[in-house]
Scaffold this motif. Structure first.
Motif, PDB file in Angstrom:
ATOM      1  N   ALA A  61       0.831  -1.209   0.000  1.00 10.73           N
ATOM      2  CA  ALA A  61       0.000   0.000   0.000  1.00 10.73           C
ATOM      3  C   ALA A  61       0.861   1.252   0.000  1.00 10.73           C
ATOM      4  N   ASP A  62       0.288   2.327  -0.529  1.00  8.63           N
ATOM      5  CA  ASP A  62       0.910   3.645  -0.490  1.00  8.63           C
ATOM      6  C   ASP A  62       0.154   4.588   0.440  1.00  8.63           C
ATOM      7  N   GLU A  63      -1.076   4.229   0.773  1.00  7.70           N
ATOM      8  CA  GLU A  63      -1.916   5.066   1.609  1.00  7.70           C
ATOM      9  C   GLU A  63      -2.473   4.208   2.734  1.00  7.70           C
ATOM     10  N   TYR A  64      -2.462   4.771   3.946  1.00  9.28           N
ATOM     11  CA  TYR A  64      -2.809   3.991   5.118  1.00  9.28           C
ATOM     12  C   TYR A  64      -3.814   4.760   5.974  1.00  9.28           C
ATOM     13  N   ILE A  65      -4.896   4.100   6.313  1.00 10.28           N
ATOM     14  CA  ILE A  65      -5.868   4.649   7.249  1.00 10.28           C
ATOM     15  C   ILE A  65      -5.734   3.835   8.530  1.00 10.28           C
ATOM     16  N   VAL A  66      -5.218   4.470   9.580  1.00  8.40           N
ATOM     17  CA  VAL A  66      -4.888   3.770  10.824  1.00  8.40           C
ATOM     18  C   VAL A  66      -5.934   4.085  11.879  1.00  8.40           C
ATOM     19  N   LEU A  67      -6.594   3.035  12.350  1.00 14.21           N
ATOM     20  CA  LEU A  67      -7.602   3.170  13.401  1.00 14.21           C
ATOM     21  C   LEU A  67      -6.921   2.892  14.739  1.00 14.21           C
ATOM     22  N   HIS A  68      -6.690   3.932  15.505  1.00 16.50           N
ATOM     23  CA  HIS A  68      -6.022   3.795  16.799  1.00 16.50           C
ATOM     24  C   HIS A  68      -7.057   3.376  17.842  1.00 16.50           C
ATOM     25  N   ASP A  69      -6.841   2.179  18.393  1.00 22.91           N
ATOM     26  CA  ASP A  69      -7.853   1.605  19.298  1.00 22.91           C
ATOM     27  C   ASP A  69      -7.147   0.702  20.293  1.00 22.91           C
ATOM     28  N   GLU A  70      -6.815   1.248  21.450  1.00 23.00           N
ATOM     29  CA  GLU A  70      -6.038   0.505  22.434  1.00 23.00           C
ATOM     30  C   GLU A  70      -6.814  -0.678  22.996  1.00 23.00           C
ATOM     31  N   GLN A  71      -8.108  -0.523  23.196  1.00 26.37           N
ATOM     32  CA  GLN A  71      -8.898  -1.587  23.821  1.00 26.37           C
ATOM     33  C   GLN A  71      -9.478  -2.571  22.809  1.00 26.37           C
ATOM     34  N   GLY A  72      -9.450  -2.254  21.528  1.00 28.68           N
ATOM     35  CA  GLY A  72      -9.956  -3.179  20.511  1.00 28.68           C
ATOM     36  C   GLY A  72     -11.455  -3.342  20.523  1.00 28.68           C
ATOM     37  N   ALA A  73     -12.184  -2.308  20.992  1.00 30.49           N
ATOM     38  CA  ALA A  73     -13.643  -2.404  21.044  1.00 30.49           C
ATOM     39  C   ALA A  73     -14.312  -1.817  19.808  1.00 30.49           C
ATOM     40  N   ALA A  74     -13.627  -0.917  19.107  1.00 28.85           N
ATOM     41  CA  ALA A  74     -14.242  -0.207  17.986  1.00 28.85           C
ATOM     42  C   ALA A  74     -13.660  -0.615  16.630  1.00 28.85           C
ATOM     43  N   ALA A  75     -12.341  -0.658  16.516  1.00 31.95           N
ATOM     44  CA  ALA A  75     -11.706  -0.894  15.216  1.00 31.95           C
ATOM     45  C   ALA A  75     -12.156  -2.191  14.551  1.00 31.95           C
ATOM     46  N   PRO A  76     -12.257  -3.331  15.276  1.00 30.75           N
ATOM     47  CA  PRO A  76     -12.693  -4.568  14.607  1.00 30.75           C
ATOM     48  C   PRO A  76     -14.081  -4.466  13.990  1.00 30.75           C
ATOM     49  N   LEU A 112      -6.563  -4.758   7.023  1.00 33.71           N
ATOM     50  CA  LEU A 112      -7.238  -5.082   5.767  1.00 33.71           C
ATOM     51  C   LEU A 112      -6.494  -4.383   4.640  1.00 33.71           C
ATOM     52  N   PHE A 113      -6.065  -5.158   3.635  1.00 27.12           N
ATOM     53  CA  PHE A 113      -5.338  -4.607   2.487  1.00 27.12           C
ATOM     54  C   PHE A 113      -6.197  -4.705   1.230  1.00 27.12           C
ATOM     55  N   ILE A 114      -6.191  -3.623   0.448  1.00 25.88           N
ATOM     56  CA  ILE A 114      -6.825  -3.608  -0.873  1.00 25.88           C
ATOM     57  C   ILE A 114      -5.705  -3.328  -1.878  1.00 25.88           C
ATOM     58  N   PRO A 115      -4.944  -4.346  -2.289  1.00 25.29           N
ATOM     59  CA  PRO A 115      -3.768  -4.100  -3.133  1.00 25.29           C
ATOM     60  C   PRO A 115      -4.086  -3.359  -4.432  1.00 25.29           C
ATOM     61  N   GLU A 116      -5.259  -3.625  -5.033  1.00 21.93           N
ATOM     62  CA  GLU A 116      -5.626  -2.969  -6.289  1.00 21.93           C
ATOM     63  C   GLU A 116      -5.661  -1.449  -6.135  1.00 21.93           C
ATOM     64  N   LEU A 117      -6.046  -0.983  -4.953  1.00 23.25           N
ATOM     65  CA  LEU A 117      -6.125   0.453  -4.684  1.00 23.25           C
ATOM     66  C   LEU A 117      -4.882   0.975  -3.972  1.00 23.25           C
ATOM     67  N   ARG A 118      -3.938   0.078  -3.662  1.00 24.59           N
ATOM     68  CA  ARG A 118      -2.755   0.444  -2.893  1.00 24.59           C
ATOM     69  C   ARG A 118      -3.160   1.099  -1.565  1.00 24.59           C
ATOM     70  N   LEU A 119      -4.176   0.516  -0.937  1.00 29.13           N
ATOM     71  CA  LEU A 119      -4.791   1.084   0.248  1.00 29.13           C
ATOM     72  C   LEU A 119      -4.814   0.049   1.365  1.00 29.13           C
ATOM     73  N   ALA A 120      -4.535   0.495   2.582  1.00 25.30           N
ATOM     74  CA  ALA A 120      -4.591  -0.399   3.745  1.00 25.30           C
ATOM     75  C   ALA A 120      -5.352   0.267   4.878  1.00 25.30           C
ATOM     76  N   PHE A 121      -6.211  -0.514   5.522  1.00 27.03           N
ATOM     77  CA  PHE A 121      -6.873  -0.107   6.750  1.00 27.03           C
ATOM     78  C   PHE A 121      -6.180  -0.871   7.880  1.00 27.03           C
ATOM     79  N   LEU A 122      -5.590  -0.160   8.823  1.00 31.98           N
ATOM     80  CA  LEU A 122      -4.730  -0.773   9.823  1.00 31.98           C
ATOM     81  C   LEU A 122      -5.201  -0.424  11.229  1.00 31.98           C
ATOM     82  N   THR A 123      -4.921  -1.332  12.167  1.00 29.18           N
ATOM     83  CA  THR A 123      -5.164  -1.054  13.576  1.00 29.18           C
ATOM     84  C   THR A 123      -3.857  -0.628  14.227  1.00 29.18           C
ATOM     85  N   GLY A 124      -3.914   0.447  14.967  1.00 27.31           N
ATOM     86  CA  GLY A 124      -2.738   0.908  15.700  1.00 27.31           C
ATOM     87  C   GLY A 124      -2.996   0.852  17.201  1.00 27.31           C
TER      88      GLY A 124
END
Length: 359
Positions: free
Chosen positions: A214-229, A261-273
């Motif tokens: 990916a070239d673009e990253y959307i990072v969901l910061h979620d310490e407790q893991g209650a929202a990002a999943p 979650l990676f979408i290679p076709e769009l070079r996009l990643a949704f990540l948990t931080g």
């Protein structure tokens, strides 16, 4: 702990199995049942050259490959997935045993057992059996620590879960998906991989893979893991409905939760931080999941959440130490099998497979 690949440009690194709260969780069968990749299944003892064989084939590939690492020894390979021809070779022995459903037609067994000096191994059976048992006991010890850490992290999630405004969270995720995932009209597909795992080297995250896919990253910061999943589950569903080939990375410490979650076709990643995998990347969009929590939330629970996080971290360190000791015993075990192995046979198999795959 971040890792960097030093081999083939644009190849990526993943795990496909790791110790989790219910023992070893592997996704090797996914290649066969879901992705329907022709499989070469290596059957051999420890130290017989499985990882060496796969490394040689990865290096011989004219195109980038997926390297699947062993979570018990990240410097060794459990598998290699080739893009052209579409095929995979994997270590099909325990704990990720895979048996051929259609021998010869779809799955081909690469058996290295016949290259062993069985008389030598029999002469040392006492030492070998003791080392196998020690490795197993230490892995079980690591598994107990991981199970306890997972329980603490799940406690944090349960404490935070009632504070999540799901309507607000899922509305945001749905708008994001509608904006970033235009319909393709193509058939969708999904690969399951692990981006991280608890290993003898600590918690490892393949950041080189993130930057390759990916070239673009959307990072969901979620310490407790209650929202990002919850958001990632909706984005996964939307990506599949809209015809994308995706790579879904489950959380190795929690069942039924997506970490990335990676979408290679769009070079996009949704990540948990979070504390377990901080995302230090360029071109990232930070989304702090506290915005989806009701007011008066985690601050009132701060001491409990801090305890859970610190105690889980200590337990995961204990798990890594037990894995490190298990690896030391496994290295000693491998020395017996290396002595018993005829590596000239391995050279013949490597040459034959290289011709078969890349001629």
């Amino acid at each position: 702990m971040k890792t960097n690949a030093n081999s083939m440009t644009n190849s990526v690194d993943f795990f496909m199995g790791a110790l989790g709260p219910k023992g070893f969780q592997g996704y090797f069968d996914w290649l066969d049942t879901q992705e329907q990749v022709p499989l070469y299944l290596i059957k051999a003892g420890p130290g017989c050259g499985k990882s060496t064989l796969m490394t040689r084939l990865a290096q011989a590939s004219p195109l980038p490959v997926e390297r699947i690492h062993c979570s018990s020894d990240p410097d060794s390979l459990d598998g290699v997935i080739f893009s052209r021809p579409r095929a995979a070779i994997i270590d099909a022995t325990a704990p990720h045993t895979v048996e051929p459903a259609y021998p010869g037609a779809v799955q081909k067994v690469v058996d290295l057992h016949h290259a062993l000096d069985n008389d030598y191994l029999t002469a040392h059976r006492g030492e070998i059996v003791a080392l196998f048992r020690r490795c197993s006991a230490l892995q079980e010890q690591a598994g107990r620590s991981i199970r306890a850490a997972s329980s603490l992290l799940d406690d944090s999630r349960r404490l935070a879960a009632p504070l999540v405004n799901e309507e607000k969270l899922l509305g945001w995720a749905r708008r994001l998906g509608s904006r970033r995932l235009p319909r393709t009209g193509h058939p969708a597909s999904e690969s399951i991989r692990l981006l991280s795992a608890v290993t003898p080297k600590g918690r490892m995250v393949f950041m080189n893979t993130v930057e390759t896919l990916a070239d673009e990253y959307i990072v969901l910061h979620d310490e407790q893991g209650a929202a990002a999943p919850l958001a990632l589950a909706l984005l996964r569903q939307m990506a599949l409905e809209r015809g994308y080939s995706i790579i879904t990375c489950p959380c190795p410490l929690r069942e039924d939760a997506i970490d990335h979650l990676f979408i290679p076709e769009l070079r996009l990643a949704f990540l948990t931080g979070n504390s377990w995998h901080s995302m230090d990347l360029e071109n990232l969009q930070n989304v702090h999941c506290t915005r989806f929590l009701e007011k008066g939330g985690p601050r009132s629970l701060r001491a409990r959440l801090r305890f859970d996080r610190k105690a889980a971290a200590e337990l995961l360190k204990m798990a890594s130490e037990a894995q490190r000791q298990a690896k030391a015993s496994h290295d000693e075990l491998e020395s017996y099998y290396r002595t018993a192995a005829d590596f000239s046979r391995l050279d013949e198999i490597a040459e034959q497979l290289t011709k078969t795959l890349f001629a």
